[in-house]
Design an enzyme around this catalytic site. Structure first.
Site, short mmCIF file in Angstrom:
data_model
loop_
_atom_site.label_atom_id
_atom_site.label_comp_id
_atom_site.label_asym_id
_atom_site.label_seq_id
_atom_site.Cartn_x
_atom_site.Cartn_y
_atom_site.Cartn_z
N SER A 169 3.25 -9.90 1.30
CA SER A 169 1.97 -10.13 1.95
C SER A 169 2.10 -11.30 2.94
O SER A 169 2.95 -11.27 3.82
CB SER A 169 0.89 -10.38 0.89
OG SER A 169 -0.39 -10.32 1.44
N ARG A 239 -13.60 -13.89 -1.93
CA ARG A 239 -12.63 -13.44 -2.91
C ARG A 239 -13.00 -12.07 -3.47
O ARG A 239 -12.14 -11.21 -3.69
CB ARG A 239 -12.54 -14.45 -4.05
CG ARG A 239 -11.56 -14.08 -5.14
CD ARG A 239 -10.13 -13.96 -4.61
NE ARG A 239 -9.17 -13.96 -5.70
CZ ARG A 239 -7.85 -13.91 -5.53
NH1 ARG A 239 -7.36 -13.85 -4.32
NH2 ARG A 239 -7.04 -13.94 -6.57
N ASP A 332 -1.04 0.98 -1.58
CA ASP A 332 -1.55 -0.18 -0.84
C ASP A 332 -2.44 0.28 0.32
O ASP A 332 -1.97 0.93 1.24
CB ASP A 332 -0.36 -0.99 -0.30
CG ASP A 332 -0.76 -2.35 0.24
OD1 ASP A 332 -1.96 -2.57 0.52
OD2 ASP A 332 0.14 -3.20 0.40
N HIS A 362 -2.29 -3.13 -3.25
CA HIS A 362 -1.52 -4.21 -2.64
C HIS A 362 -0.94 -5.15 -3.68
O HIS A 362 0.19 -5.63 -3.54
CB HIS A 362 -2.42 -4.97 -1.67
CG HIS A 362 -1.74 -6.03 -0.88
ND1 HIS A 362 -0.69 -5.79 -0.01
CD2 HIS A 362 -1.94 -7.38 -0.83
CE1 HIS A 362 -0.28 -6.92 0.54
NE2 HIS A 362 -1.02 -7.90 0.06
N ASP A 363 -1.69 -5.42 -4.74
CA ASP A 363 -1.21 -6.34 -5.79
C ASP A 363 0.01 -5.80 -6.53
O ASP A 363 0.60 -6.52 -7.34
CB ASP A 363 -2.33 -6.62 -6.80
CG ASP A 363 -3.25 -7.75 -6.36
OD1 ASP A 363 -2.96 -8.37 -5.32
OD2 ASP A 363 -4.26 -7.98 -7.03
#
Length: 381
Positions: A169, A239, A332, A362-363
């Protein structure tokens, strides 16, 4: 897993940043001797990077590995939470004796990024003129500026060439900048869930997050650090939005569906489980991060373009001389695999695109440590 509402978690007075006087934990510090010239113009004085190391540097200094963290990460790659470290190591399964980054063999270095808030110079740091934090006066940074600061750290450690530079990332943005800016210093390269340049959609998602932080009445132009109240609501909202983009729709549906949070009734002011989950992650970040750092680092990510002033992406990536692996996470939606396919196609020493299979979006580059470990071992032998 039961989630905790943001309102139930004690909030820091104004920022979750590490600040002078807090326990140092495992951190060491590098202090630059000169101001750092910035790509956008001007210079940043008093540059300081917090970093952590594991293992021993070989006498010929050939075994150093640089690990670069993502947006809300820090230098604490492995090890438990404790004084000075609000969370456990974010890649704990990857670093240590017998692990892919075997600290009996490799000297692992992880800096907190310039502009960050866990010991490196950033908006929560004291201004060199003294008497106040940088706050809203902190300058605009790009990934090239951050890499230039990290190159100074490498010089101070006596490391002429990294055996491996790895990042995912935002860390991958810096990793590819390392390989383009300093090809002779990058022995091998592992790029995870990243891109050659920030896309319009990534900038769009970031813009909404920036507006959330800046729209908080406690933002005060970024000059809130000594007011006793920071823009917690804005950072928490940013967040929540970001975390949705970090995961995949199938995972959220399978994990939460339409279930309410325990005894709460969404028809009567209660929450669904997925809402509680987002509240939980918002509260966690507010307790350990700084809103102004979030803004500075998000803007730096938006500025990422490895081809800027280098004749475009294709021309820039031709500078990379390191053996390279590029990996995409198949689910992702924030950094879609086409972006990693471009990197793999244009970097001369890159092997075929690798795919990390994961339901986590993505994580996945943080969660699927066994698959990432196999890539590390492939590069390092």
């Amino acid at each position: 897993m039961p989630a905790v509402a943001a309102a139930e978690v004690p909030l820091p007075p104004a920022t979750g940043a590490w600040r002078e006087g807090d326990p140092p934990g495992r951190r060491r510090w590098y202090d630059a001797e000169k101001p750092l010239p910035l790509e956008a113009g001007g210079e940043l004085p008093g540059v300081r990077l917090a970093f952590e190391t594991w293992g021993q540097l070989a006498p010929d200094r050939s075994n150093a590995v640089l690990v670069l963290h993502a947006l809300t990460g820090d230098s604490h790659v492995c090890g438990p939470a404790g004084p000075g470290h609000p969370t456990p190591g974010w890649w704990d399964a990857l670093v240590g004796p017998g692990r892919a980054l075997d600290t009996d063999r490799w000297f692992v270095v992880a800096p907190n990024v310039l502009g960050g808030c866990q010991g490196s110079t950033g908006p929560a740091s004291w201004h060199p003129d003294g008497g106040r934090p940088w706050g809203g006066a902190f300058p605009f940074l790009t990934p090239r500026d951050q890499v230039a600061a990290e190159a100074g750290l490498a010089d101070a450690l006596g490391i002429d060439r990294w055996a491996l530079v790895v990042g995912g990332s935002m860390g991958g943005m810096r990793a590819v900048e390392w390989a383009v800016s300093h090809p002779a210093r990058t022995g091998a390269l592992l790029l995870l869930a990243t891109a050659a340049a920030a896309s319009a959609e990534q900038i769009a998602w970031a813009h909404i997050q920036l507006q959330a932080v800046r729209g908080d009445p406690h933002w005060q132009g970024g000059d809130y650090h000594d007011t006793g109240r920071g823009p917690h609501a804005g950072l928490g909202l940013a967040r929540r939005l970001a975390h949705v983009t970090y995961r995949s729709e199938p995972e959220l549906q399978l994990r939460f569906g339409r279930l309410p949070q325990h005894t709460e009734d969404p028809w009567r002011g209660g929450r669904y489980q997925v809402e509680s989950y987002l509240d939980h992650h918002a509260a966690k970040l507010v307790r350990r991060f700084d809103a102004a750092s979030y803004v500075v680092l998000t803007e730096a990510m938006n500025a990422h373009d490895v081809g800027r002033a280098r004749g475009g992406v294709r021309s820039a990536l031709r500078r990379v001389t390191a053996p390279t692996l590029v990996a995409a996470v198949d689910s992702d939606r924030l950094y879609p695999p086409a972006q990693q396919a471009e990197l793999a196609a244009l970097i001369p020493g890159a092997d075929r695109l690798r795919v990390v299979e994961s339901p986590y979006g993505h994580d996945g580059f943080l969660i699927e440590t066994e698959q990432v470990a196999a890539l590390v071992r492939e590069l390092l032998g």
